[in-house]
Design a protein around this motif. Sequence first.
Motif, PDB file in Angstrom:
ATOM      1  N   ASP A 146      28.037  41.845  52.199  1.00  0.00           N
ATOM      2  CA  ASP A 146      28.494  41.033  51.128  1.00  0.00           C
ATOM      3  C   ASP A 146      27.804  41.373  49.828  1.00  0.00           C
ATOM      4  OD1 ASP A 146      26.430  39.687  52.503  1.00  0.00           O
ATOM      5  OD2 ASP A 146      26.822  37.591  51.577  1.00  0.00           O
ATOM      6  N   GLU A 147      26.489  41.549  49.843  1.00  0.00           N
ATOM      7  CA  GLU A 147      25.920  41.867  48.658  1.00  0.00           C
ATOM      8  C   GLU A 147      26.409  43.082  48.119  1.00  0.00           C
ATOM      9  OE1 GLU A 147      21.343  41.922  49.258  1.00  0.00           O
ATOM     10  OE2 GLU A 147      21.595  39.868  50.323  1.00  0.00           O
ATOM     11  N   PHE A 148      26.578  44.160  48.875  1.00  0.00           N
ATOM     12  CA  PHE A 148      27.084  45.378  48.456  1.00  0.00           C
ATOM     13  C   PHE A 148      28.517  45.048  47.404  1.00  0.00           C
ATOM     14  CE2 PHE A 148      30.669  48.304  49.190  1.00  0.00           C
ATOM     15  CZ  PHE A 148      30.521  49.390  48.436  1.00  0.00           C
ATOM     16  N   LEU A 149      29.392  44.280  48.202  1.00  0.00           N
ATOM     17  CA  LEU A 149      30.555  43.755  47.629  1.00  0.00           C
ATOM     18  C   LEU A 149      30.328  43.074  46.230  1.00  0.00           C
ATOM     19  CD1 LEU A 149      32.574  42.601  50.816  1.00  0.00           C
ATOM     20  CD2 LEU A 149      32.832  44.931  49.554  1.00  0.00           C
ATOM     21  N   ASP A 150      29.275  42.399  46.196  1.00  0.00           N
ATOM     22  CA  ASP A 150      29.251  41.745  44.833  1.00  0.00           C
ATOM     23  C   ASP A 150      28.499  42.649  43.789  1.00  0.00           C
ATOM     24  OD1 ASP A 150      29.673  39.132  45.852  1.00  0.00           O
ATOM     25  OD2 ASP A 150      27.801  38.541  46.501  1.00  0.00           O
ATOM     26  N   ARG A 151      27.812  43.692  44.213  1.00  0.00           N
ATOM     27  CA  ARG A 151      27.450  44.827  43.528  1.00  0.00           C
ATOM     28  C   ARG A 151      28.936  45.585  42.757  1.00  0.00           C
ATOM     29  NH1 ARG A 151      24.678  49.216  44.963  1.00  0.00           N
ATOM     30  NH2 ARG A 151      24.775  48.803  47.429  1.00  0.00           N
ATOM     31  N   VAL A 152      29.517  45.780  43.640  1.00  0.00           N
ATOM     32  CA  VAL A 152      30.814  46.233  43.131  1.00  0.00           C
ATOM     33  C   VAL A 152      31.546  45.472  42.097  1.00  0.00           C
ATOM     34  CG1 VAL A 152      33.310  47.080  43.786  1.00  0.00           C
ATOM     35  CG2 VAL A 152      31.217  47.656  45.423  1.00  0.00           C
ATOM     36  N   LEU A 153      31.455  44.168  42.405  1.00  0.00           N
ATOM     37  CA  LEU A 153      32.193  43.337  41.315  1.00  0.00           C
ATOM     38  C   LEU A 153      31.374  43.292  39.977  1.00  0.00           C
ATOM     39  CD1 LEU A 153      32.983  39.925  43.349  1.00  0.00           C
ATOM     40  CD2 LEU A 153      34.624  41.917  42.683  1.00  0.00           C
ATOM     41  N   ASP A 154      30.058  43.340  40.100  1.00  0.00           N
ATOM     42  CA  ASP A 154      29.123  43.479  38.623  1.00  0.00           C
ATOM     43  C   ASP A 154      29.826  44.713  38.372  1.00  0.00           C
ATOM     44  OD1 ASP A 154      27.787  40.941  39.598  1.00  0.00           O
ATOM     45  OD2 ASP A 154      25.988  42.182  40.368  1.00  0.00           O
ATOM     46  N   ALA A 155      29.668  45.918  38.952  1.00  0.00           N
ATOM     47  CA  ALA A 155      30.138  47.092  38.276  1.00  0.00           C
ATOM     48  C   ALA A 155      31.643  47.080  37.779  1.00  0.00           C
ATOM     49  CB  ALA A 155      30.029  48.205  39.125  1.00  0.00           C
TER      50      ALA A 155
ATOM     51  N   GLU B  68      31.433  45.437  34.335  1.00  0.00           N
ATOM     52  CA  GLU B  68      30.744  46.336  33.353  1.00  0.00           C
ATOM     53  C   GLU B  68      31.771  47.249  32.628  1.00  0.00           C
ATOM     54  OE1 GLU B  68      27.342  48.462  34.323  1.00  0.00           O
ATOM     55  OE2 GLU B  68      26.372  46.488  35.376  1.00  0.00           O
ATOM     56  N   ILE B  69      32.742  47.515  33.550  1.00  0.00           N
ATOM     57  CA  ILE B  69      34.007  48.152  32.823  1.00  0.00           C
ATOM     58  C   ILE B  69      35.412  47.428  32.364  1.00  0.00           C
ATOM     59  CG2 ILE B  69      33.406  50.377  34.151  1.00  0.00           C
ATOM     60  CD1 ILE B  69      35.331  50.188  36.117  1.00  0.00           C
ATOM     61  N   ASP B  70      34.988  46.118  32.404  1.00  0.00           N
ATOM     62  CA  ASP B  70      36.246  45.207  32.068  1.00  0.00           C
ATOM     63  C   ASP B  70      37.283  45.243  33.160  1.00  0.00           C
ATOM     64  OD1 ASP B  70      34.520  44.232  29.989  1.00  0.00           O
ATOM     65  OD2 ASP B  70      35.382  45.655  28.834  1.00  0.00           O
ATOM     66  N   LEU B  71      37.052  45.280  34.535  1.00  0.00           N
ATOM     67  CA  LEU B  71      38.040  45.750  35.396  1.00  0.00           C
ATOM     68  C   LEU B  71      38.169  44.191  35.996  1.00  0.00           C
ATOM     69  CD1 LEU B  71      39.963  47.176  37.238  1.00  0.00           C
ATOM     70  CD2 LEU B  71      38.267  47.523  38.775  1.00  0.00           C
ATOM     71  N   GLU B  72      39.409  43.503  36.152  1.00  0.00           N
ATOM     72  CA  GLU B  72      39.660  42.275  36.876  1.00  0.00           C
ATOM     73  C   GLU B  72      39.808  42.514  38.281  1.00  0.00           C
ATOM     74  OE1 GLU B  72      42.701  38.769  36.953  1.00  0.00           O
ATOM     75  OE2 GLU B  72      42.454  39.794  34.977  1.00  0.00           O
TER      76      GLU B  72
ATOM     77  N   VAL C 157      45.448  45.054  36.444  1.00  0.00           N
ATOM     78  CA  VAL C 157      45.432  45.801  35.209  1.00  0.00           C
ATOM     79  C   VAL C 157      46.641  45.754  34.520  1.00  0.00           C
ATOM     80  CG1 VAL C 157      43.950  47.503  36.621  1.00  0.00           C
ATOM     81  CG2 VAL C 157      46.347  47.931  36.344  1.00  0.00           C
ATOM     82  N   GLU C 158      46.448  46.251  33.070  1.00  0.00           N
ATOM     83  CA  GLU C 158      47.657  46.103  32.319  1.00  0.00           C
ATOM     84  C   GLU C 158      47.745  47.735  31.957  1.00  0.00           C
ATOM     85  OE1 GLU C 158      48.711  44.425  28.054  1.00  0.00           O
ATOM     86  OE2 GLU C 158      46.932  43.738  28.875  1.00  0.00           O
TER      87      GLU C 158
ATOM     88  N   LEU D 160      38.859  50.945  40.420  1.00  0.00           N
ATOM     89  CA  LEU D 160      38.032  50.757  41.684  1.00  0.00           C
ATOM     90  C   LEU D 160      37.299  51.840  41.936  1.00  0.00           C
ATOM     91  CD1 LEU D 160      37.735  48.660  43.869  1.00  0.00           C
ATOM     92  CD2 LEU D 160      39.683  49.794  44.869  1.00  0.00           C
ATOM     93  N   ARG D 161      37.441  53.057  41.954  1.00  0.00           N
ATOM     94  CA  ARG D 161      36.766  54.011  42.267  1.00  0.00           C
ATOM     95  C   ARG D 161      35.473  53.982  41.531  1.00  0.00           C
ATOM     96  NH1 ARG D 161      38.067  60.520  43.173  1.00  0.00           N
ATOM     97  NH2 ARG D 161      36.601  60.793  44.761  1.00  0.00           N
TER      98      ARG D 161
END
Length: 106
Positions: free
Chosen positions: A22-31, A34-38, A56-57, A72-73
């Motif tokens: 879950d900490e890894f997944l939260d790091r992905v959300l933080d990243a 940073e790139i304005d990805l919902e 996305v739009e 996502l990648r």
Amino acid sequence: MIYSFEISQTFARPTEGSEPFDEFLDRVLDAADEIDLELDYGADLEALRATWHVTVEADSSFDALILAMSSLRTALHAAHCATPNWVTRKELESVNPVDSGDLAVA
């Protein structure tokens, strides 16, 4: 236009380190922030499985799919996750949408 996708992945626990999934997944959300990805997720912490909810739009559904997958990648890479078997643009282009009018009940 706004498009949303669900992308499911199963992860392998790294050989080094013991970071909780879950900490890894939260790091992905933080990243992603940073790139304005919902981006959001649902997860099975025991099975190391995540279902990403990506919004996305884009001008077309195909452009949106490409943007969602590549963004996502990018977020995964920023969280130090390798993606060696990631689906390619060519593979995505070969996907044919199904017209529900063409389906029949068996």
